[in-house]
Design a protein around this motif. Structure first.
Motif, short mmCIF file in Angstrom:
data_model
loop_
_atom_site.label_atom_id
_atom_site.label_comp_id
_atom_site.label_asym_id
_atom_site.label_seq_id
_atom_site.Cartn_x
_atom_site.Cartn_y
_atom_site.Cartn_z
N ALA A 87 5.02 -9.39 -5.72
CA ALA A 87 3.59 -9.44 -6.04
C ALA A 87 3.00 -10.82 -5.74
O ALA A 87 1.90 -10.93 -5.19
CB ALA A 87 3.37 -9.09 -7.51
N LEU A 94 3.26 3.55 -5.27
CA LEU A 94 2.72 3.19 -3.95
C LEU A 94 3.73 2.38 -3.12
O LEU A 94 3.32 1.64 -2.23
CB LEU A 94 1.42 2.38 -4.13
CG LEU A 94 0.31 3.07 -4.91
CD1 LEU A 94 -0.87 2.14 -5.09
CD2 LEU A 94 -0.14 4.34 -4.21
N LEU A 151 2.30 -11.40 -2.18
CA LEU A 151 1.13 -10.66 -1.71
C LEU A 151 -0.17 -11.32 -2.17
O LEU A 151 -1.17 -11.32 -1.46
CB LEU A 151 1.21 -9.24 -2.29
CG LEU A 151 0.54 -8.11 -1.57
CD1 LEU A 151 1.15 -7.90 -0.20
CD2 LEU A 151 0.70 -6.83 -2.39
N PRO A 196 4.55 1.01 -12.86
CA PRO A 196 4.25 2.38 -12.42
C PRO A 196 3.47 2.44 -11.10
O PRO A 196 3.77 3.28 -10.24
CB PRO A 196 3.40 2.94 -13.57
CG PRO A 196 3.73 2.09 -14.75
CD PRO A 196 4.02 0.73 -14.21
N GLY A 197 2.50 1.55 -10.94
CA GLY A 197 1.71 1.55 -9.69
C GLY A 197 2.56 1.17 -8.49
O GLY A 197 2.45 1.78 -7.42
N ALA A 198 3.45 0.17 -8.68
CA ALA A 198 4.32 -0.25 -7.57
C ALA A 198 5.30 0.87 -7.21
O ALA A 198 5.58 1.10 -6.02
CB ALA A 198 5.08 -1.52 -7.96
N PHE A 230 9.39 -5.88 -6.76
CA PHE A 230 7.99 -6.21 -6.48
C PHE A 230 7.39 -7.04 -7.61
O PHE A 230 6.75 -8.07 -7.36
CB PHE A 230 7.18 -4.93 -6.26
CG PHE A 230 5.74 -5.19 -5.93
CD1 PHE A 230 5.36 -5.56 -4.65
CD2 PHE A 230 4.76 -5.07 -6.90
CE1 PHE A 230 4.04 -5.81 -4.34
CE2 PHE A 230 3.44 -5.33 -6.61
CZ PHE A 230 3.08 -5.69 -5.32
N LEU A 267 3.18 -0.68 -0.18
CA LEU A 267 3.44 -2.07 -0.57
C LEU A 267 4.58 -2.66 0.24
O LEU A 267 4.54 -3.83 0.64
CB LEU A 267 3.75 -2.15 -2.07
CG LEU A 267 2.61 -1.73 -2.98
CD1 LEU A 267 3.08 -1.61 -4.42
CD2 LEU A 267 1.46 -2.74 -2.89
N LEU A 307 2.40 -3.35 -14.06
CA LEU A 307 2.32 -3.07 -12.62
C LEU A 307 3.44 -2.16 -12.12
O LEU A 307 3.35 -1.62 -11.01
CB LEU A 307 2.36 -4.39 -11.82
CG LEU A 307 1.23 -5.38 -12.10
CD1 LEU A 307 1.34 -6.57 -11.16
CD2 LEU A 307 -0.13 -4.72 -11.93
#
Lengths: 351, 72
Positions: free
Chosen positions: B30, B55, B33, B50-52, B25, B59, B48
């Motif tokens: 990313a 989630l 997107l 940890p968030g990817a 991602f 995503l 980014l």
């Protein structure tokens, strides 16, 4: 604004803010450790790891309390606005301190056994059917997971790509985290610690967070009632009572709050909700001719609600006029975001 | 014990898939997107991850549907 991404946009204020966070954490932990050893009840002994475990847990709880108090405080008085700005760094710091606390717990109580520390945490106590001896660690673990999700999605990229609705929903989970931590502390530390300071800390936090939220709700309801006698135009009060380059926030009967700005002898009204992270524009200031969000500095021109080029964000605008009493009147119907509308000129107030 | 093991296994699988997804991602996904993510510095990509990883189902669904950023 909607333009490229940076890891962290550093500038002096943000560095200072983070410096205060680091100083607060260091002082809190130092004072806590000194207090813990100085006032430990007779017969109570804490190893350095146990002491640090309690210090980091209490510090994370204190940071979370501050995070939850910042919003209502900033709504009650503009003097608190500087601490609202950059609140997400305090949130990330809270997660890191809580993670340290969890690491110390796993190391001290669950490391070195025949099963993994995580499995030991989940299976060492399974008395979920009673309050006395409840496995409070699970509540802390759930809170930590959600703190991680919030910290991991705190970058602007996530706000843009999850959208304000989903992003805000994720981050409103902070109230659930607070409830979990209250349960974690009440069923854990408060059952074991006899020193009244622990109970006092939890009760002060609960009183502060709930009291400030109730007070803010009351003030907001009063403001709402004050504007409830609107017919078509909302009376936003005397134009000259709005401080220069500042706003008065109006709550119409329905719809979003409206920020009414006074600047350069003019009055304009725009939506109170920043397109970036829903920040309260009416708590910001007019800087270089643009309304500047107090949260992250997103800017909008007051006359048309558009961000200055090359940025593309837009907020709704509202028609304004002044009446013979020198009061600002607002048409509560929002114009499409970015619609130019003539500001009311204070010099031309009707006689 | 079995329930706890199952929870931890599920958590581990979710996290492992998330980390693999996050690597792809931040490298390619990313910018598909979000146009503003083109040419992001390495530090941003690392932030980014940890968030990817957390989630990734959402995503991945957005990537499959070829959606851009939500309309704000």
């Amino acid at each position: 604004m909607g333009h490229g991404y940076q890891a962290i946009k550093w500038y002096p204020f943000k560095r200072g803010y983070d410096g205060w966070i680091a100083a607060f954490v260091a002082v809190f932990i130092a004072v806590f450790l000194v207090g813990l050893y100085a006032f430990a009840p007779p017969g109570q002994f804490y190893s350095p790891v146990q002491a640090l475990m309690r210090a980091t847990g209490s510090c994370a709880f204190a940071c979370l309390t501050i995070v939850l108090c910042i919003g209502p405080l900033a709504r009650l008085h503009s003097v608190f606005l500087p601490i609202l700005f950059n609140r997400r760094h305090l949130g990330v710091a809270t997660f890191l301190i809580a993670l340290t606390h969890a690491g110390l717990v796993l190391f001290w109580y669950h490391y070195g056994g025949v099963v993994s520390p995580a499995l030991s945490l989940l299976t060492s106590n399974t008395a979920y059917d009673r309050l006395a001896g409840f496995p409070f660690e699970t509540l802390g673990a759930l809170a930590l997971i959600w703190l991680f999700v919030m910290a991991a999605t705190s970058h602007d990229f996530w706000n843009s790509n999850l959208g304000p609705g989903l992003w805000k929903a994720l981050h409103m989970g902070v109230y659930g985290v607070y409830a979990l931590i209250i349960g974690h502390v009440a069923l854990g530390a408060l059952q074991r610690e006899t020193a009244p300071a622990f109970l006092a800390m939890v009760l002060s936090s609960l009183g502060l967070v709930s009291g400030l939220h109730l007070l803010t709700a009351l003030v907001s309801r009063r403001a709402q009632q004050a504007s409830a006698d609107e017919i078509d135009w909302i009376d936003a009060g005397p134009a000259l009572d709005i401080p220069e380059n500042r706003a008065r926030i109006i709550q119409p009967i329905s719809g979003e709050r409206i920020a009414v700005f006074r600047y350069a002898g003019k009055i304009s009204a725009i939506s109170n909700v920043c397109r970036h992270q829903g920040g309260p524009l009416g708590e910001g200031r007019v800087i270089d001719g643009c309304v500047t969000c107090p949260w992250h500095g997103f800017q909008y021109r007051p006359e048309d609600g558009q961000s200055p080029p090359p940025f593309t964000e837009k907020v709704a605008t509202y028609r304004v006029r002044l009446d013979a009493r020198r009061h600002v009147l607002i048409d509560p119907t929002p114009l499409p975001p970015g619609t130019a509308t003539a500001p009311a000129l204070i010099q031309e107030i009707p006689a | 014990m079995r329930a706890a093991e199952a929870i931890l296994t599920a958590f581990g699988i979710y996290g492992a898939i998330g980390l693999i997804f996050a690597a792809f991602f931040v490298a390619w996904g990313a910018s598909r997107l979000d146009e503003a993510a083109h040419g992001m510095p390495l530090q941003v990509r690392l932030i980014l991850i940890p968030g990817a990883a957390a989630l990734w189902p959402y995503l991945a669904w957005r990537q499959i549907r070829g959606e851009g950023p939500p309309v704000q």
